[in-house]
Design an enzyme around this catalytic site. Structure first.
Site, PDB file in Angstrom:
ATOM      1  N   GLU A  39       0.796  -1.232   0.000  1.00  0.00           N
ATOM      2  CA  GLU A  39       0.000   0.000   0.000  1.00  0.00           C
ATOM      3  C   GLU A  39       0.829   1.284   0.000  1.00  0.00           C
ATOM      4  O   GLU A  39       0.276   2.351  -0.258  1.00  0.00           O
ATOM      5  CB  GLU A  39      -0.973   0.007   1.182  1.00  0.00           C
ATOM      6  CG  GLU A  39      -0.347   0.212   2.525  1.00  0.00           C
ATOM      7  CD  GLU A  39      -1.104   1.279   3.323  1.00  0.00           C
ATOM      8  OE1 GLU A  39      -2.208   1.676   2.946  1.00  0.00           O
ATOM      9  OE2 GLU A  39      -0.550   1.716   4.337  1.00  0.00           O
ATOM     10  N   ASN A  40       2.133   1.189   0.285  1.00  0.00           N
ATOM     11  CA  ASN A  40       2.998   2.380   0.254  1.00  0.00           C
ATOM     12  C   ASN A  40       4.042   2.295  -0.854  1.00  0.00           C
ATOM     13  O   ASN A  40       5.035   3.014  -0.830  1.00  0.00           O
ATOM     14  CB  ASN A  40       3.730   2.547   1.589  1.00  0.00           C
ATOM     15  CG  ASN A  40       2.801   2.715   2.772  1.00  0.00           C
ATOM     16  OD1 ASN A  40       2.795   1.899   3.680  1.00  0.00           O
ATOM     17  ND2 ASN A  40       2.006   3.760   2.770  1.00  0.00           N
ATOM     18  N   HIS A  68      -4.024   3.475   2.421  1.00  0.00           N
ATOM     19  CA  HIS A  68      -3.565   4.203   1.232  1.00  0.00           C
ATOM     20  C   HIS A  68      -3.911   3.460  -0.059  1.00  0.00           C
ATOM     21  O   HIS A  68      -3.335   3.753  -1.114  1.00  0.00           O
ATOM     22  CB  HIS A  68      -2.059   4.438   1.298  1.00  0.00           C
ATOM     23  CG  HIS A  68      -1.636   5.384   2.381  1.00  0.00           C
ATOM     24  ND1 HIS A  68      -1.981   6.721   2.368  1.00  0.00           N
ATOM     25  CD2 HIS A  68      -0.908   5.184   3.514  1.00  0.00           C
ATOM     26  CE1 HIS A  68      -1.474   7.314   3.453  1.00  0.00           C
ATOM     27  NE2 HIS A  68      -0.828   6.399   4.156  1.00  0.00           N
ATOM     28  N   HIS A 178       1.030  -1.609   8.932  1.00  0.00           N
ATOM     29  CA  HIS A 178       0.695  -0.187   8.983  1.00  0.00           C
ATOM     30  C   HIS A 178       1.681   0.666   9.768  1.00  0.00           C
ATOM     31  O   HIS A 178       2.000   1.772   9.351  1.00  0.00           O
ATOM     32  CB  HIS A 178      -0.718   0.050   9.523  1.00  0.00           C
ATOM     33  CG  HIS A 178      -1.094   1.501   9.641  1.00  0.00           C
ATOM     34  ND1 HIS A 178      -1.207   2.331   8.546  1.00  0.00           N
ATOM     35  CD2 HIS A 178      -1.369   2.276  10.730  1.00  0.00           C
ATOM     36  CE1 HIS A 178      -1.558   3.555   8.956  1.00  0.00           C
ATOM     37  NE2 HIS A 178      -1.645   3.556  10.270  1.00  0.00           N
ATOM     38  N   HIS A 180       4.885   0.063  10.466  1.00  0.00           N
ATOM     39  CA  HIS A 180       6.205   0.025   9.828  1.00  0.00           C
ATOM     40  C   HIS A 180       7.362  -0.302  10.775  1.00  0.00           C
ATOM     41  O   HIS A 180       8.520  -0.217  10.365  1.00  0.00           O
ATOM     42  CB  HIS A 180       6.515   1.349   9.107  1.00  0.00           C
ATOM     43  CG  HIS A 180       5.614   1.639   7.957  1.00  0.00           C
ATOM     44  ND1 HIS A 180       5.882   2.647   7.042  1.00  0.00           N
ATOM     45  CD2 HIS A 180       4.452   1.075   7.549  1.00  0.00           C
ATOM     46  CE1 HIS A 180       4.916   2.683   6.124  1.00  0.00           C
ATOM     47  NE2 HIS A 180       4.037   1.738   6.434  1.00  0.00           N
TER      48      HIS A 180
END
Length: 274
Positions: A39-40, A68, A178, A180
């Site tokens: 998602e990143n 995201h 999420h 990290h």
């Protein structure tokens, strides 16, 4: 079944370490299933179709998302044809894409990959616990699916831990994504579900949760941003978790953190080493 789940891929640095490391791990560890949170992956915000295909070509059998998911507007379209791209199941009805995908593993088995998003300090979403129940309805572990892997994309450790216990005995693996930052609580829960509160990210730990440190520092110290967040550069770490399951039940029998490269202390599943 041998499962590798890699945490949030952040920007080009994260993509590069996945492209470099993952193909060899698939071979060296004889992996059956690889899941990657992407998602990143596109500049730290969202995912594009080209990047999705790049991650798949490196060895990912499924790619999960999070808050995201649709930062790159093209995702609203291509997610419909990307069968192995999974966004949080508890997005509102009518959101493009799917919250769960049944994928074939490398040895001909089946794995259900589920993505759910938490609600504490996150965008308002439908009930993640009820969403999980819907995903597992008719998909019993060890009967319909040889493995069930759940990505719980959430902010707080308490919500993640509660969700892990809620899944215990019904999933092979529940990972938190999420935040990290890899946690040190990888374990197998009493019912046989492997669990880790956060598996970390694939990217540079020289910044702030994968982003260049200057802009976050400005915002924390001055409360005024001077620009947009940019992914950090420098040596990247591949972070995730490795799990082995019982072929008869689909429940976990072994779990180990994975941290390769970059500035973090190395960790790898010694039970797969020759």
């Amino acid at each position: 079944m041998r499962i590798l789940f890699l945490g949030d891929v952040v920007g080009r640095t994260g993509r590069d370490v996945v492209m470099t490391r993952l193909p060899g791990l698939v071979s060296d560890w004889a992996l059956d299933l690889v899941v990657v949170n992407g998602e990143n992956a596109a500049g730290g915000f969202g995912i594009t179709e080209a990047i999705y295909e790049e991650i798949r070509a490196a060895g990912a059998d499924a790619v999960t998302l999070g808050n995201h998911a649709f930062d790159q507007r093209e995702a609203l379209v291509f997610i419909e044809r990307a069968d192995a791209l999974v966004r949080p199941m508890n997005y509102p009805p009518g959101t493009p894409g799917r919250g769960a995908a049944l994928v074939e593993t490398r040895r001909g088995g089946t794995a259900l990959v589920v993505n759910v998003m938490g609600r504490v300090f996150m965008d308002p979403m439908d009930d993640p616990f009820a969403a999980l129940d819907r995903a597992l309805d008719g998909m019993e572990l060890g009967r319909v699916a040889d493995a069930v892997v759940v990505d719980f994309h959430a902010e707080t450790t308490s919500e993640k831990q509660a969700f892990g216990h809620y899944c215990d005995g019904r999933a092979s693996l529940v990972v938190g994504t999420h935040t990290h930052v890899p946690t040190a609580d990888h374990r197998i829960l009493p019912g046989g579900t492997a669990y880790m509160t956060d598996i970390g990210m694939c990217g540079s730990y020289g910044g702030v949760i994968g982003m260049d440190k200057e802009e976050p520092l400005r915002r924390f110290t001055r409360k005024i941003g001077a620009g947009r967040f940019e992914p950090a550069t420098g040596p990247a770490s591949l972070s995730g978790v490795a799990v082995e399951t019982d072929p008869a039940t689909g429940l976990a029998v072994k779990i180990a953190p994975v941290r390769l490269g970059g500035v973090l202390e190395e960790a790898r599943p010694t039970f797969w080493e020759a």
